[in-house]
Design a protein around this motif. Structure first.
Motif, PDB file in Angstrom:
ATOM      1  N   ASP A  45      92.969 -24.416  64.183  1.00  0.00           N
ATOM      2  CA  ASP A  45      92.410 -23.141  64.645  1.00  0.00           C
ATOM      3  C   ASP A  45      91.883 -22.286  63.503  1.00  0.00           C
ATOM      4  OD1 ASP A  45      94.785 -22.309  63.517  1.00  0.00           O
ATOM      5  OD2 ASP A  45      95.523 -21.265  65.290  1.00  0.00           O
ATOM      6  N   ARG A  46      92.087 -22.759  62.262  1.00  0.00           N
ATOM      7  CA  ARG A  46      91.583 -22.029  61.091  1.00  0.00           C
ATOM      8  C   ARG A  46      91.375 -23.018  59.957  1.00  0.00           C
ATOM      9  NH1 ARG A  46      97.034 -18.733  60.977  1.00  0.00           N
ATOM     10  NH2 ARG A  46      96.881 -19.443  63.119  1.00  0.00           N
ATOM     11  N   SER A  72      91.974 -26.393  70.116  1.00  0.00           N
ATOM     12  CA  SER A  72      92.414 -25.981  68.779  1.00  0.00           C
ATOM     13  C   SER A  72      93.936 -26.097  68.700  1.00  0.00           C
ATOM     14  CB  SER A  72      91.975 -24.549  68.486  1.00  0.00           C
ATOM     15  OG  SER A  72      92.709 -23.638  69.273  1.00  0.00           O
ATOM     16  N   ASP A  74      97.310 -24.888  66.100  1.00  0.00           N
ATOM     17  CA  ASP A  74      97.674 -24.027  64.971  1.00  0.00           C
ATOM     18  C   ASP A  74      98.421 -24.830  63.909  1.00  0.00           C
ATOM     19  OD1 ASP A  74      99.979 -24.390  66.434  1.00  0.00           O
ATOM     20  OD2 ASP A  74     100.673 -22.315  66.267  1.00  0.00           O
TER      21      ASP A  74
END
Ligand code: MN
Length: 263
Positions: A45-46, A72, A74
């Motif tokens: 997610d990032r 997504s 995490d």
């Protein structure tokens, strides 16, 4: 994994380490999904660049569906491959895992830092063929063009039975590529420096820095990209130093004899 495919379209799992919103992932998804394959995207997610082969074991992982076929997580790229292959797509199966297109090259000794390459390694460990794609960021870069190039490589591979052990690290030069070369991993000259600074509260902090230099080596991935060619390096995970098995045989035999004398 092609064995059960029959006439259906191949299912490709896409992931990356730049995060689900990265331009390189979107370009790859568009090019691969356009024609010949069904794609499912499961990505961090990032941004998770340089996380290496990191696996999250000490906290729960959450998956969110952003739109059909896009999920997504995490966690790290390695987490994404596990959740996708062992849970999300457990019933349907996966024919191929593609990681990228990473923003920046993943060459030579640097591949062990790479989340992009590690996602492909994880797929390899799970018995799936996998490719990692990385894009040189230098002057003019078009992820759309690189996406089409990557899709061309994948499409050509999928025309044949893809060996389950296939593990390719692909690096795409900036500009129009001049050919494709099969390469070995290059050797980095490590001149990293630790830069020490002080924060506004008087506490020390550090940056790991230095710009990479490479040994000039014919046939290396770095040489291919420097010459403007696409580099394809077949990888394997066996890190054994086979020369070392002979080189250290006497020393280890002596150690074993010593230990036999110890009760
Ligand atoms: Mn990255």
């Amino acid at each position: 994994m092609n064995r059960e495919r029959g006439s259906r379209r191949p299912r490709i799992l896409l992931t990356n380490d730049d995060g689900i919103h990265a331009e390189g992932l979107a370009a790859l998804a568009e090019a691969l999904g356009a024609g010949f394959a069904d794609i499912v995207v499961v990505a961090p997610d990032r941004e998770q660049s340089a996380c290496g082969h990191s696996l999250t074991l000490h906290r729960p992982l959450r998956m969110a569906q952003l739109r059909p076929g896009w999920y997504s997580v995490d966690g790290t790229p390695t987490d994404c491959v596990n959740l996708a292959v062992l849970w999300l797509l457990k019933e349907e199966g996966v024919d191929l895992v593609v990681s990228g297109i990473n923003a920046g090259l993943n060459l030579g000794d640097d591949v062990t830092y790479s989340g992009t390459v590690s996602a492909a390694l994880e797929a390899h460990l799970l018995g799936l063929p996998a490719l990692a794609f990385s894009q040189q960021l230098d002057g003019e870069v078009s992820f759309a063009e690189s996406g089409r190039l990557a899709a061309g490589i994948v499409e050509r591979l999928l025309r044949e039975e893809v060996p389950a052990r296939l593990l390719f690290n692909v690096n795409i030069p900036a500009g129009r590529p001049r050919g494709v070369r099969l390469t070995k991993l290059g050797r980095r000259i490590y001149e990293q420096v630790v830069v020490e600074r002080g924060d506004p509260r008087g506490r020390r902090y550090f940056w790991i820095g230095g710009s990479p230099r490479w040994k000039e080596e014919e046939g290396s991935d770095q040489a291919a990209v420097s010459a403007g060619s696409v580099s394809v390096t077949p990888l394997r995970l066996d890190l054994t130093d086979y020369a070392g098995l002979e080189e250290h045989a006497d020393a280890i035999a002596a150690l074993a004899a010593d230990l036999e004398g110890v009760e």
